[in-house]
Design a protein around this motif. Structure first.
Motif, PDB file in Angstrom:
ATOM      1  N   LEU A  10       0.834  -1.202   0.000  1.00 39.71           N
ATOM      2  CA  LEU A  10       0.000   0.000   0.000  1.00 39.71           C
ATOM      3  C   LEU A  10       0.873   1.258   0.000  1.00 39.71           C
ATOM      4  O   LEU A  10       0.606   2.223  -0.729  1.00 39.71           O
ATOM      5  CB  LEU A  10      -0.915  -0.003   1.223  1.00 39.71           C
ATOM      6  CG  LEU A  10      -2.093  -0.979   1.213  1.00 39.71           C
ATOM      7  CD1 LEU A  10      -2.862  -0.892   2.526  1.00 39.71           C
ATOM      8  CD2 LEU A  10      -3.034  -0.692   0.040  1.00 39.71           C
ATOM      9  N   ASN A  11       1.926   1.235   0.809  1.00 44.19           N
ATOM     10  CA  ASN A  11       2.853   2.358   0.849  1.00 44.19           C
ATOM     11  C   ASN A  11       3.495   2.581  -0.519  1.00 44.19           C
ATOM     12  O   ASN A  11       3.616   3.719  -0.993  1.00 44.19           O
ATOM     13  CB  ASN A  11       3.928   2.099   1.900  1.00 44.19           C
ATOM     14  CG  ASN A  11       5.120   3.016   1.773  1.00 44.19           C
ATOM     15  OD1 ASN A  11       5.077   4.186   2.111  1.00 44.19           O
ATOM     16  ND2 ASN A  11       6.219   2.467   1.255  1.00 44.19           N
ATOM     17  N   SER A 232       2.808 -10.290  -1.303  1.00 48.35           N
ATOM     18  CA  SER A 232       2.648  -8.910  -1.767  1.00 48.35           C
ATOM     19  C   SER A 232       2.378  -8.825  -3.264  1.00 48.35           C
ATOM     20  O   SER A 232       1.835  -7.826  -3.746  1.00 48.35           O
ATOM     21  CB  SER A 232       3.908  -8.094  -1.447  1.00 48.35           C
ATOM     22  OG  SER A 232       4.172  -8.100  -0.067  1.00 48.35           O
ATOM     23  N   LEU A 233       2.765  -9.853  -4.017  1.00 47.32           N
ATOM     24  CA  LEU A 233       2.546  -9.807  -5.469  1.00 47.32           C
ATOM     25  C   LEU A 233       1.062  -9.671  -5.809  1.00 47.32           C
ATOM     26  O   LEU A 233       0.690  -8.953  -6.743  1.00 47.32           O
ATOM     27  CB  LEU A 233       3.124 -11.065  -6.124  1.00 47.32           C
ATOM     28  CG  LEU A 233       2.940 -11.168  -7.637  1.00 47.32           C
ATOM     29  CD1 LEU A 233       3.635 -10.001  -8.335  1.00 47.32           C
ATOM     30  CD2 LEU A 233       3.466 -12.500  -8.154  1.00 47.32           C
ATOM     31  N   LEU A 234       0.226 -10.353  -5.058  1.00 45.17           N
ATOM     32  CA  LEU A 234      -1.214 -10.270  -5.308  1.00 45.17           C
ATOM     33  C   LEU A 234      -1.725  -8.845  -5.131  1.00 45.17           C
ATOM     34  O   LEU A 234      -2.498  -8.336  -5.946  1.00 45.17           O
ATOM     35  CB  LEU A 234      -1.966 -11.225  -4.368  1.00 45.17           C
ATOM     36  CG  LEU A 234      -1.610 -12.706  -4.476  1.00 45.17           C
ATOM     37  CD1 LEU A 234      -2.363 -13.503  -3.415  1.00 45.17           C
ATOM     38  CD2 LEU A 234      -1.951 -13.219  -5.870  1.00 45.17           C
ATOM     39  N   LEU A 238      -3.177  -6.163  -8.079  1.00 44.35           N
ATOM     40  CA  LEU A 238      -4.499  -5.569  -7.895  1.00 44.35           C
ATOM     41  C   LEU A 238      -4.433  -4.046  -7.868  1.00 44.35           C
ATOM     42  O   LEU A 238      -5.206  -3.362  -8.554  1.00 44.35           O
ATOM     43  CB  LEU A 238      -5.125  -6.092  -6.596  1.00 44.35           C
ATOM     44  CG  LEU A 238      -6.515  -5.538  -6.247  1.00 44.35           C
ATOM     45  CD1 LEU A 238      -7.511  -5.896  -7.337  1.00 44.35           C
ATOM     46  CD2 LEU A 238      -6.977  -6.074  -4.897  1.00 44.35           C
ATOM     47  N   LEU A 239      -3.500  -3.489  -7.106  1.00 41.68           N
ATOM     48  CA  LEU A 239      -3.379  -2.032  -7.015  1.00 41.68           C
ATOM     49  C   LEU A 239      -2.936  -1.430  -8.339  1.00 41.68           C
ATOM     50  O   LEU A 239      -3.412  -0.358  -8.741  1.00 41.68           O
ATOM     51  CB  LEU A 239      -2.402  -1.659  -5.906  1.00 41.68           C
ATOM     52  CG  LEU A 239      -2.861  -1.949  -4.474  1.00 41.68           C
ATOM     53  CD1 LEU A 239      -1.722  -1.751  -3.493  1.00 41.68           C
ATOM     54  CD2 LEU A 239      -4.034  -1.047  -4.102  1.00 41.68           C
ATOM     55  N   GLY A 240      -2.018  -2.095  -9.030  1.00 37.90           N
ATOM     56  CA  GLY A 240      -1.570  -1.598 -10.325  1.00 37.90           C
ATOM     57  C   GLY A 240      -2.699  -1.545 -11.330  1.00 37.90           C
ATOM     58  O   GLY A 240      -2.794  -0.609 -12.144  1.00 37.90           O
ATOM     59  N   LEU A 241      -3.578  -2.531 -11.271  1.00 39.51           N
ATOM     60  CA  LEU A 241      -4.717  -2.572 -12.190  1.00 39.51           C
ATOM     61  C   LEU A 241      -5.745  -1.506 -11.855  1.00 39.51           C
ATOM     62  O   LEU A 241      -6.221  -0.772 -12.736  1.00 39.51           O
ATOM     63  CB  LEU A 241      -5.365  -3.966 -12.138  1.00 39.51           C
ATOM     64  CG  LEU A 241      -6.636  -4.157 -12.965  1.00 39.51           C
ATOM     65  CD1 LEU A 241      -6.337  -3.965 -14.451  1.00 39.51           C
ATOM     66  CD2 LEU A 241      -7.226  -5.540 -12.712  1.00 39.51           C
TER      67      LEU A 241
END
Length: 277
Positions: A10-11, A232-234, A238-241
């Motif tokens: 998140l950071n 963290s990859l998951l 998700l955040l990148g998308l």
């Protein structure tokens, strides 16, 4: 370590958002200032200023230098690479930890885990793809950050045996904040009022993430703890998308899969070793 990875991802997402408007040194300084808020809470919980006492200051200076280098490298990687690609490349860090745990920590690393490390590095090469655009010079930043991160994690494992988690975090944060502040002479961008909340969020997330990470290394061997970072990859995908619309291609997923599988196998072998002993 799973909790630390969640907060760190998140950071990192907030950091990537800020890299478009502010230089790296300014981000390091402002985020560092706000990290002292959760640190102050942890100091209070640990009994006050006495929790900041350390046996020797030299390891803290070295960890601070590694933190400065790693932060600078990783933020530059976030600036130039898609979010999930930058995160995936840093997953080489656990492989470096396993490879370095034997000479630096005296941990026993047998041939099966060495083979897993080699296969994991092949996975990193698949992500970077030396003949592709992803392998531009920018890919060097997160890869180099993973090396400094591995050295930091190994050093943390040693330091956490005699110094408190809050002390380890305090002096490293102080080093990163000071180093970032020294870049003021190079020119900073005016800070938008709306972005102060993002810097505050970064500080809180990073503070809790590093406290959890240091506690993890206090409680277990480095080679056992680090593979849990792969969760963290998951979150990165998700955040990148959701935030940037980045969809990792098949090569990135394949390479990340190889790296994660290697890390999980290392964890499996470690559990077998623990059962036998």
């Amino acid at each position: 370590m799973i909790g630390a990875g969640f907060f760190l991802t998140l950071n990192d997402a907030v950091l990537k958002w800020l890299t478009g408007d502010y230089p790296v040194g300014q981000i390091m300084f402002l985020r560092g200032v706000f990290v002292f808020l959760p640190i102050a809470f942890f100091v209070w919980q640990a009994g006050g200023a006495k929790s900041l006492r350390v046996r020797r200051i030299q390891p803290h200076l070295l960890r601070g230098a590694l933190m400065v280098a790693g932060t600078f490298l990783f933020i530059n990687g976030l600036r130039h690479l898609p979010f999930a690609d930058a995160i995936s490349i840093t997953f080489a860090g656990p492989l470096f930890v396993t490879a370095l745990a034997a000479p630096l920590l005296g941990e026993v690393i047998r041939w099966r885990r060495w083979l897993a490390v080699i296969i994991g590095f092949i996975g990193v090469l698949i992500i970077i793809r030396p003949t592709s655009e992803v392998a531009q010079w920018a890919a060097i930043f997160p890869l180099a950050a993973s090396v400094t991160g591995a050295l930091r994690d190994i050093l943390t494992r040693k330091m956490s045996q005699h110094d408190s988690s809050v002390a380890v975090m305090f002096y490293s944060t102080l080093a990163v904040t000071f180093a970032g502040g020294m870049t003021f002479l190079g020119g900073w961008a005016p800070v938008q009022t709306s972005d102060l909340g993002l810097f505050l969020l970064c500080g809180i997330l990073l503070g809790f993430a590093h406290f959890l990470m240091i506690e993890a290394f206090r409680l277990a061997e480095a080679a056992l703890v680090v593979p849990f970072k792969y969760v963290s990859l998951l979150w990165a995908v998700l955040l990148g998308l959701v935030i940037w619309g980045d969809i990792p291609d098949g090569w990135t997923f394949a390479g990340a899969g190889v790296v994660v599988a290697s890390g999980l196998y290392i964890l499996h072998r470690e559990r077998i070793r623990k059962t036998k002993t």
